[in-house]
Design a protein around this motif. Structure first.
Motif, mmCIF file in Angstrom:
data_model
loop_
_atom_site.group_PDB
_atom_site.id
_atom_site.type_symbol
_atom_site.label_atom_id
_atom_site.label_comp_id
_atom_site.label_asym_id
_atom_site.label_seq_id
_atom_site.Cartn_x
_atom_site.Cartn_y
_atom_site.Cartn_z
ATOM 1 N N MET A 7 0.377 -0.904 0.225
ATOM 2 C CA MET A 7 -0.186 -0.234 -0.527
ATOM 3 C C MET A 7 1.219 0.993 -0.475
ATOM 4 S SD MET A 7 -3.136 0.970 -0.341
ATOM 5 C CE MET A 7 -3.825 -0.048 -0.122
ATOM 6 N N HIS A 8 0.830 2.446 -0.614
ATOM 7 C CA HIS A 8 1.436 3.183 -1.006
ATOM 8 C C HIS A 8 0.185 4.481 -0.407
ATOM 9 C CE1 HIS A 8 3.912 1.573 -3.953
ATOM 10 N NE2 HIS A 8 2.514 1.559 -5.029
ATOM 11 N N SER A 9 1.295 5.983 0.274
ATOM 12 C CA SER A 9 0.265 6.876 1.238
ATOM 13 C C SER A 9 1.335 7.796 0.885
ATOM 14 C CB SER A 9 0.007 6.100 2.254
ATOM 15 O OG SER A 9 1.453 6.158 3.576
ATOM 16 N N ILE A 10 0.705 9.195 0.851
ATOM 17 C CA ILE A 10 0.960 10.091 0.792
ATOM 18 C C ILE A 10 -0.126 11.217 1.434
ATOM 19 C CG2 ILE A 10 0.002 10.873 -1.148
ATOM 20 C CD1 ILE A 10 1.319 13.001 -2.396
ATOM 21 N N PHE A 11 0.499 12.373 2.337
ATOM 22 C CA PHE A 11 -0.416 13.019 3.106
ATOM 23 C C PHE A 11 -0.382 14.396 1.827
ATOM 24 C CE2 PHE A 11 1.977 11.283 6.724
ATOM 25 C CZ PHE A 11 0.649 11.055 7.602
ATOM 26 N N LEU A 12 -1.251 15.104 2.266
ATOM 27 C CA LEU A 12 -1.552 16.031 1.350
ATOM 28 C C LEU A 12 -2.618 16.706 2.403
ATOM 29 C CD1 LEU A 12 -3.498 13.667 -1.439
ATOM 30 C CD2 LEU A 12 -1.183 15.665 -1.626
ATOM 31 N N THR A 13 -3.353 17.780 1.830
ATOM 32 C CA THR A 13 -3.522 19.569 2.384
ATOM 33 C C THR A 13 -5.054 19.175 2.550
ATOM 34 O OG1 THR A 13 -4.997 19.548 0.116
ATOM 35 C CG2 THR A 13 -2.624 20.925 1.007
ATOM 36 N N SER A 14 -5.939 18.384 2.120
ATOM 37 C CA SER A 14 -6.872 17.431 3.445
ATOM 38 C C SER A 14 -7.488 15.923 2.011
ATOM 39 C CB SER A 14 -8.835 19.344 2.856
ATOM 40 O OG SER A 14 -8.532 18.338 1.052
ATOM 41 N N GLY A 15 -8.474 15.687 3.502
ATOM 42 C CA GLY A 15 -9.271 14.264 2.729
ATOM 43 C C GLY A 15 -9.696 14.382 1.212
ATOM 44 N N ARG A 16 -10.751 15.416 1.469
ATOM 45 C CA ARG A 16 -11.262 15.606 -0.053
ATOM 46 C C ARG A 16 -10.355 15.645 -1.564
ATOM 47 N NH1 ARG A 16 -12.135 19.761 2.871
ATOM 48 N NH2 ARG A 16 -11.643 21.622 3.242
ATOM 49 N N TYR A 17 -8.682 16.569 -0.892
ATOM 50 C CA TYR A 17 -8.004 16.609 -2.004
ATOM 51 C C TYR A 17 -7.425 15.045 -2.670
ATOM 52 C CZ TYR A 17 -4.406 18.361 -4.906
ATOM 53 O OH TYR A 17 -3.469 18.557 -5.884
ATOM 54 N N ALA A 18 -6.858 14.626 -1.373
ATOM 55 C CA ALA A 18 -6.874 12.746 -1.402
ATOM 56 C C ALA A 18 -7.073 12.331 -2.170
ATOM 57 C CB ALA A 18 -6.855 12.864 0.172
ATOM 58 N N CYS A 19 -8.621 12.451 -2.200
ATOM 59 C CA CYS A 19 -9.832 12.102 -3.134
ATOM 60 C C CYS A 19 -9.766 12.522 -4.328
ATOM 61 C CB CYS A 19 -11.126 12.753 -2.580
ATOM 62 S SG CYS A 19 -12.182 11.079 -3.420
ATOM 63 N N VAL A 20 -9.669 13.251 -5.240
ATOM 64 C CA VAL A 20 -8.917 13.643 -6.496
ATOM 65 C C VAL A 20 -8.236 13.464 -6.703
ATOM 66 C CG1 VAL A 20 -11.119 15.613 -6.422
ATOM 67 C CG2 VAL A 20 -8.975 16.301 -5.787
ATOM 68 N N VAL A 21 -6.663 13.292 -6.639
ATOM 69 C CA VAL A 21 -6.039 13.264 -6.215
ATOM 70 C C VAL A 21 -5.179 12.047 -6.747
ATOM 71 C CG1 VAL A 21 -3.571 12.915 -5.476
ATOM 72 C CG2 VAL A 21 -4.572 15.205 -5.362
#
Length: 171
Positions: free
Chosen positions: A1-15
């Motif tokens: 499993m790969h992961s990355i921290f982003l600015t928000s959950g909703r932005y993580a969804c679209v990425v």
């Protein structure tokens, strides 16, 4: 499993959706009880949305899922409401049968587990919002993906507003 921290959950969804290869106009089948800011973000990136119904107890109405499925659906979203796992095996079976992606919204369950596995990691992609469980964070999201994440998809620079700083201080 790969992961990355982003600015928000909703932005993580679209990425995550872009990382899966979804394109403008591709549709996501989502529950009708969902955060409006997530819907807005998905529409902002020009993905289509079709809704399925939930039962009173937040369980999926599978008849509604089947009735609303069409050939433009490329992914189905499963939401772990209030950090509680949903019908994970049914969603996995459905997505495999229909040959679509499974997106796991685990916004309210950062680091919660089901059968020893972290929620948010059961779908092809999943996302959580750690700031909802970690005090004094203003924002933040994490994207989980079964395939490697293209780091070039993360172009957003988030800057908290004065209001967000104030809200954190009040907490």
């Amino acid at each position: 499993m790969h992961s990355i921290f982003l600015t928000s959950g909703r932005y993580a969804c679209v990425v995550g959706l872009k990382n899966l290869g979804l394109k403008t106009g591709d549709k996501i089948l989502m529950p009708d009880y969902i955060c409006s800011t997530l819907v807005k973000k998905i529409k902002e990136y020009k993905f289509g949305i079709k809704f399925y119904n939930l039962k009173f107890n937040f369980k999926t109405d599978w008849k509604s899922v089947n009735d609303n499925f069409d050939s433009k659906i490329k992914a189905i979203m499963m939401v772990n409401y209030f950090g509680q796992p949903q019908e994970i095996s049914k969603f996995i079976q459905f997505s495999k049968k229909k040959k679509i992606y499974l997106v796991e919204d685990n916004s309210h369950g950062y680091q919660n587990r089901y059968k020893g596995k972290i929620l948010g990691t059961f779908g092809d992609i999943g996302f959580s919002s750690p700031y909802k469980k970690i005090p004094n964070l203003i924002s933040g999201g994490i994207l989980y993906s079964k395939k490697p994440i293209d780091k070039n998809l993360n172009k957003s620079q988030y800057k908290p507003t004065l209001f967000e700083h104030f809200k954190t201080l009040i907490k």
